[in-house]
Design a protein around this motif. Structure first.
Motif, mmCIF file in Angstrom:
data_model
loop_
_atom_site.group_PDB
_atom_site.id
_atom_site.type_symbol
_atom_site.label_atom_id
_atom_site.label_comp_id
_atom_site.label_asym_id
_atom_site.label_seq_id
_atom_site.Cartn_x
_atom_site.Cartn_y
_atom_site.Cartn_z
ATOM 1 N N ARG A 1 -15.359 0.977 3.564
ATOM 2 C CA ARG A 1 -14.354 -0.084 3.552
ATOM 3 C C ARG A 1 -13.717 -0.292 4.921
ATOM 4 O O ARG A 1 -12.710 -0.979 5.058
ATOM 5 C CB ARG A 1 -13.274 0.221 2.512
ATOM 6 C CG ARG A 1 -13.813 0.282 1.086
ATOM 7 C CD ARG A 1 -12.691 0.499 0.089
ATOM 8 N NE ARG A 1 -11.825 -0.674 -0.006
ATOM 9 C CZ ARG A 1 -12.019 -1.696 -0.825
ATOM 10 N NH1 ARG A 1 -13.073 -1.690 -1.642
ATOM 11 N NH2 ARG A 1 -11.193 -2.712 -0.853
ATOM 12 N N VAL B 1 0.829 -1.211 0.000
ATOM 13 C CA VAL B 1 0.000 0.000 0.000
ATOM 14 C C VAL B 1 0.862 1.259 0.000
ATOM 15 O O VAL B 1 0.487 2.279 -0.593
ATOM 16 C CB VAL B 1 -0.971 -0.019 1.204
ATOM 17 C CG1 VAL B 1 -0.217 0.032 2.529
ATOM 18 C CG2 VAL B 1 -1.957 1.137 1.115
ATOM 19 N N LEU C 1 -6.853 -2.011 -5.564
ATOM 20 C CA LEU C 1 -8.073 -2.680 -5.112
ATOM 21 C C LEU C 1 -8.224 -4.046 -5.769
ATOM 22 O O LEU C 1 -8.597 -5.036 -5.108
ATOM 23 C CB LEU C 1 -9.292 -1.809 -5.419
ATOM 24 C CG LEU C 1 -9.409 -0.467 -4.672
ATOM 25 C CD1 LEU C 1 -10.634 0.297 -5.146
ATOM 26 C CD2 LEU C 1 -9.478 -0.690 -3.171
ATOM 27 N N ASP C 2 -7.926 -4.131 -7.075
ATOM 28 C CA ASP C 2 -8.053 -5.403 -7.797
ATOM 29 C C ASP C 2 -7.106 -6.460 -7.251
ATOM 30 O O ASP C 2 -7.406 -7.660 -7.289
ATOM 31 C CB ASP C 2 -7.787 -5.199 -9.293
ATOM 32 C CG ASP C 2 -8.869 -4.361 -9.968
ATOM 33 O OD1 ASP C 2 -9.975 -4.265 -9.391
ATOM 34 O OD2 ASP C 2 -8.608 -3.788 -11.044
ATOM 35 N N TYR D 1 1.950 1.971 -3.630
ATOM 36 C CA TYR D 1 0.836 2.530 -4.408
ATOM 37 C C TYR D 1 0.532 3.968 -3.976
ATOM 38 O O TYR D 1 0.269 4.840 -4.820
ATOM 39 C CB TYR D 1 -0.399 1.656 -4.258
ATOM 40 C CG TYR D 1 -0.412 0.475 -5.198
ATOM 41 C CD1 TYR D 1 -0.702 0.640 -6.556
ATOM 42 C CD2 TYR D 1 -0.121 -0.812 -4.751
ATOM 43 C CE1 TYR D 1 -0.706 -0.437 -7.429
ATOM 44 C CE2 TYR D 1 -0.124 -1.901 -5.619
ATOM 45 C CZ TYR D 1 -0.413 -1.699 -6.958
ATOM 46 O OH TYR D 1 -0.415 -2.765 -7.825
ATOM 47 N N THR E 1 -3.692 7.001 1.773
ATOM 48 C CA THR E 1 -4.050 6.897 0.349
ATOM 49 C C THR E 1 -5.294 7.724 0.046
ATOM 50 O O THR E 1 -5.331 8.495 -0.918
ATOM 51 C CB THR E 1 -4.307 5.429 -0.029
ATOM 52 O OG1 THR E 1 -3.298 4.589 0.518
ATOM 53 C CG2 THR E 1 -4.346 5.266 -1.534
ATOM 54 N N GLN F 1 -5.539 -3.204 0.488
ATOM 55 C CA GLN F 1 -6.464 -2.274 1.137
ATOM 56 C C GLN F 1 -5.823 -0.891 1.264
ATOM 57 O O GLN F 1 -4.836 -0.726 1.988
ATOM 58 C CB GLN F 1 -6.834 -2.799 2.529
ATOM 59 C CG GLN F 1 -7.692 -1.860 3.365
ATOM 60 C CD GLN F 1 -9.097 -1.698 2.803
ATOM 61 O OE1 GLN F 1 -9.582 -2.536 2.061
ATOM 62 N NE2 GLN F 1 -9.762 -0.625 3.176
ATOM 63 N N PRO F 2 -6.319 0.119 0.557
ATOM 64 C CA PRO F 2 -5.775 1.470 0.729
ATOM 65 C C PRO F 2 -5.964 1.951 2.167
ATOM 66 O O PRO F 2 -6.985 1.663 2.796
ATOM 67 C CB PRO F 2 -6.606 2.317 -0.245
ATOM 68 C CG PRO F 2 -7.198 1.339 -1.206
ATOM 69 C CD PRO F 2 -7.405 0.081 -0.432
ATOM 70 N N PHE G 1 -4.956 3.387 -8.186
ATOM 71 C CA PHE G 1 -5.857 3.145 -7.055
ATOM 72 C C PHE G 1 -6.705 1.889 -7.299
ATOM 73 O O PHE G 1 -6.801 1.010 -6.434
ATOM 74 C CB PHE G 1 -6.751 4.368 -6.844
ATOM 75 C CG PHE G 1 -7.736 4.218 -5.720
ATOM 76 C CD1 PHE G 1 -7.337 4.278 -4.400
ATOM 77 C CD2 PHE G 1 -9.089 4.030 -5.997
ATOM 78 C CE1 PHE G 1 -8.249 4.147 -3.367
ATOM 79 C CE2 PHE G 1 -10.016 3.898 -4.973
ATOM 80 C CZ PHE G 1 -9.588 3.962 -3.650
ATOM 81 N N TYR G 2 -7.289 1.802 -8.491
ATOM 82 C CA TYR G 2 -8.126 0.640 -8.801
ATOM 83 C C TYR G 2 -7.286 -0.631 -8.959
ATOM 84 O O TYR G 2 -7.749 -1.734 -8.643
ATOM 85 C CB TYR G 2 -8.938 0.904 -10.066
ATOM 86 C CG TYR G 2 -10.069 1.887 -9.846
ATOM 87 C CD1 TYR G 2 -10.976 1.702 -8.807
ATOM 88 C CD2 TYR G 2 -10.219 3.005 -10.667
ATOM 89 C CE1 TYR G 2 -12.012 2.602 -8.599
ATOM 90 C CE2 TYR G 2 -11.250 3.910 -10.456
ATOM 91 C CZ TYR G 2 -12.145 3.703 -9.419
ATOM 92 O OH TYR G 2 -13.158 4.594 -9.199
#
Length: 659
Positions: free
Chosen positions: A346, A282, A309-310, A285, A319, A314-315, A305-306
């Motif tokens: 989330r 994380v 998630l994929d 990213y 983030t 977990q951001p 960001f996506y």
């Protein structure tokens, strides 16, 4: 007998002379201390040759202290003495401590990590006093402590002791010394030191290289750090050396590259890291998202960001805060709120930074109700607002002309145990000045002084501007003199307020005198903003010829006229009917690469419209049509007049402009 002890608050040694007075000294750092050459510390073999240390102090400073009241140290000494034997000569025979090494190591590591350096030094003192020979690990700890205190010369003194005892320095010996050089701001010496130890046969490991890379990053030499990394990847470090970076190393380097705007290089490192089988976390990213947001590459930031998630990453709150901050700065507070709610869904608990950032977004858009509602939500969720949160709300209310409500937030801060700082008071001070409540502004200013709040240049400059706006020139002069009594040096903004204030209140002589004083100063106080303030004041007072003389002399002052300077002068010349000279200035600024803005066109066009010079109006309209300016941003009166002239004399231009 002289006694030495360590002063933890000042991070230096003191010397107590027999009469009882304390004298500050740097003897230890300069090498003027007792070199410990007791028989129990002299190695039974010749000292090794170590040419890299030429010019460096190579002694081991014996640390002495009269402090011996701690029960912990008493226990250490009693346990240590129990395994030592006293010989007839009065010295303590050296004994090989098989079980005491870990005892000392654990204590030293514990205190070093807690930055309790005084305790580390006292333990070493007791170790020496009872004849315990410090191990390489323990002496490395001492080196690290000295380097953390930026006392690199003392760290090298310990290195001398290591060499004297025949120990072989390792990466945990040299890496703190490299770090110490960077702590002292000696990046070049740190790099040279690494080169020296490599040339003498030392093989740095990843820890050593990582220390060097970290030092270069933090000292602002990110490109140098990147060159070392690239040399390692290509196998060109020299002497056959290389190292295998880990995730923490990559994340730190990626983050540093993003912070200096080298985002494309950061992306390359990100891909390189993943090719090596090192999975991004994380933090990696977040670093990439932050860097992309800084250069306004929103789509790419959203893609990272996506992608996180994929991949099931977990951001964290940081983030989300980075993304919310970017959206708010772009004027997209609603999208930021959607992201804020997504984080809560989330399972993330927003912190004060999250709330404050979104509140600031609402404030930029002037949405006071939403900001107030968010503040109440913040309190309901148990998130404690800080001074920044309160300052955002105060600033919004002041901009909306609700200074009394802003004052209420100041009192609420005190009730919640927060101490208002100068930013909070300055915001409120600015609010009072905007509303013309100058007496209340002065009362608040004196309240700041009474409560011991730091009166900075912002406070003085804000109040100065308020006094000039209300025409209270004498009070402004007194405040300026008071500022000097607080040992505050006026900055560019303060001088601009003074010149502008004098001009707008008809005190042209004072403005010119101040300008000449700044011009003759050896500190190069003048900038183009000051010139613009004086030109504007002179032109508005009808002193256009005097203003033109100042305008012509600007290059002699080492300054360059900007678009504002030209626009002020063109407007002044137009108002006194000097249209030819105004148009010449317009042509001159284009030749010099200072391109006119829409305000420049407006001022010049108004001059020709008043003189009913149709040809010049049409010519300027054509220039606007050929430029990137939109006809709709010309002032309403000018647009109507221009439309009439264009329709009357050149319908095709009129049609083109309207389209």
């Amino acid at each position: 007998m002289r006694t030495r002890f360590y002063d933890s608050e000042r991070t230096r040694f003191m010397v107590m002379d027999p009469p009882g007075y304390v004298k500050d000294t740097t003897e230890i750092e300069n090498g003027l201390v007792d070199h410990y050459t007791g028989p129990n510390l002299v190695p039974p073999f010749p000292l090794p040759c170590f040419p890299l240390l030429q010019g460096e102090p190579v002694f081991f400073a014996r640390i002495t202290s009269s402090i011996f009241s701690s029960m912990f140290f008493r226990t250490i000494v009693l346990e240590t003495v129990s395994v030592a034997k006293t010989v007839e000569s009065g010295s303590i025979e050296r004994v090989r401590f098989s079980s005491r090494g870990s005892f000392f190591d654990n204590r030293l590591v514990s205190y070093a990590k807690a930055k309790k350096y005084q305790d580390v030094f006292l333990i070493f003192n007791r170790m020496v006093d009872v004849g315990y020979l410090p191990s390489l690990t323990e002496m490395n700890i001492l080196i690290n402590c000295y380097c953390d205190l930026k006392r690199v010369s003392l760290a090298f003194a310990v290195l001398g002791g290591i060499l004297k005892r025949g120990y072989d320095p390792d990466c945990y010996t040299f890496s703190p010394l490299i770090k110490g050089y960077f702590f002292q701001g000696r990046a070049g010496d740190g790099v040279k030191f690494v080169d020296k130890i490599i040339r003498t046969g030392f093989c740095p490991n990843f820890y050593t290289w990582s220390t060097l890379i970290t030092g270069l990053r933090r000292s602002g030499n990110v490109e140098a750090a990147l060159r070392i990394h690239e040399a390692n990847v290509k196998g060109k470090l020299g002497f056959g050396h290389s190292y295998s970076p880990n995730l923490i190393y990559y994340v730190a380097l990626i983050d540093s590259l993003c912070k200096v705007g080298m985002v494309n290089k950061a992306k390359e490192l990100f891909l390189e890291m993943e090719k090596l089988g090192i999975s991004a976390n994380v933090e990696a990213y977040t670093a990439m998202i932050h860097g992309l947001c800084r250069i306004r590459e929103w789509e790419q930031a959203k893609g990272f960001f996506y992608q996180a998630l994929d991949r099931g990453i977990q951001p964290d709150a940081l983030t989300f805060n980075v993304l919310i901050d970017f959206l708010c700065k772009e004027g997209k507070a609603d999208e930021a709120k959607g992201l804020f709610d997504l984080g809560i869904q989330r399972g993330l608990q927003p912190d004060s930074v999250s709330f404050s950032t979104l509140m600031h977004g609402y404030c930029v858009e002037g949405r006071i109700e939403e900001a107030q509602s968010l503040f109440e939500e913040m309190l309901q969720k148990g998130c404690i607002p800080d001074v920044v949160t309160f300052n955002i709300l105060m600033d919004l209310h002041c901009r909306k002309g609700k200074t009394d409500e802003a004052r209420g937030f100041l009192e609420l801060m005190t009730q919640r145990g927060l101490q208002p700082n100068s930013c909070n008071y300055n915001t409120l001070l600015h609010g009072y000045c905007i509303e013309g409540r100058i007496d209340e502004a002065q009362n608040l200013f004196h309240e700041m002084l009474h409560k011991g709040c730091n009166l900075d240049l912002v406070a003085f400059t804000t109040l100065l501007n308020g006094l000039f706006t209300e025409g209270r020139v004498q009070d402004a002069k007194k405040l300026f003199m008071e500022m000097k009594s607080h040992n505050l040096i006026p900055n560019d903004c303060t001088y601009a307020v003074l010149i502008d204030g004098f001009c707008k209140n008809g005190c042209l002589e004072e403005a010119l005198d101040l300008f000449k004083t700044m011009e003759n100063s050896s500190f190069h106080l003048l900038n183009i903003q000051h010139c613009n303030c004086l030109l504007d004041g002179l032109c508005k007072a009808g002193k256009v010829e005097l203003a033109y003389e100042v305008f012509v002399r600007i290059p002699e002052l080492g300054l360059t006229q900007d678009v504002i300077t030209y626009t002020i002068m063109i407007d002044g010349l137009c108002k006194v009917g000097r249209l030819d000279r105004a148009y010449n200035l317009f042509a001159e600024m284009e030749k010099r690469g200072c391109f006119p803005d829409i305000i420049t066109f407006n001022r010049l066009m108004l001059g020709f419209l008043r003189n009913e010079d149709v040809s010049k109006v049409v010519e300027l309209l054509q220039k606007i049509a050929d430029s990137s300016f939109s006809f709709c941003i010309i002032s309403e009166w000018t647009r109507d007049c221009c439309g009439y002239f264009a329709w009357r004399h050149s319908p095709e231009i009129s049609t083109e402009l309207m389209l």
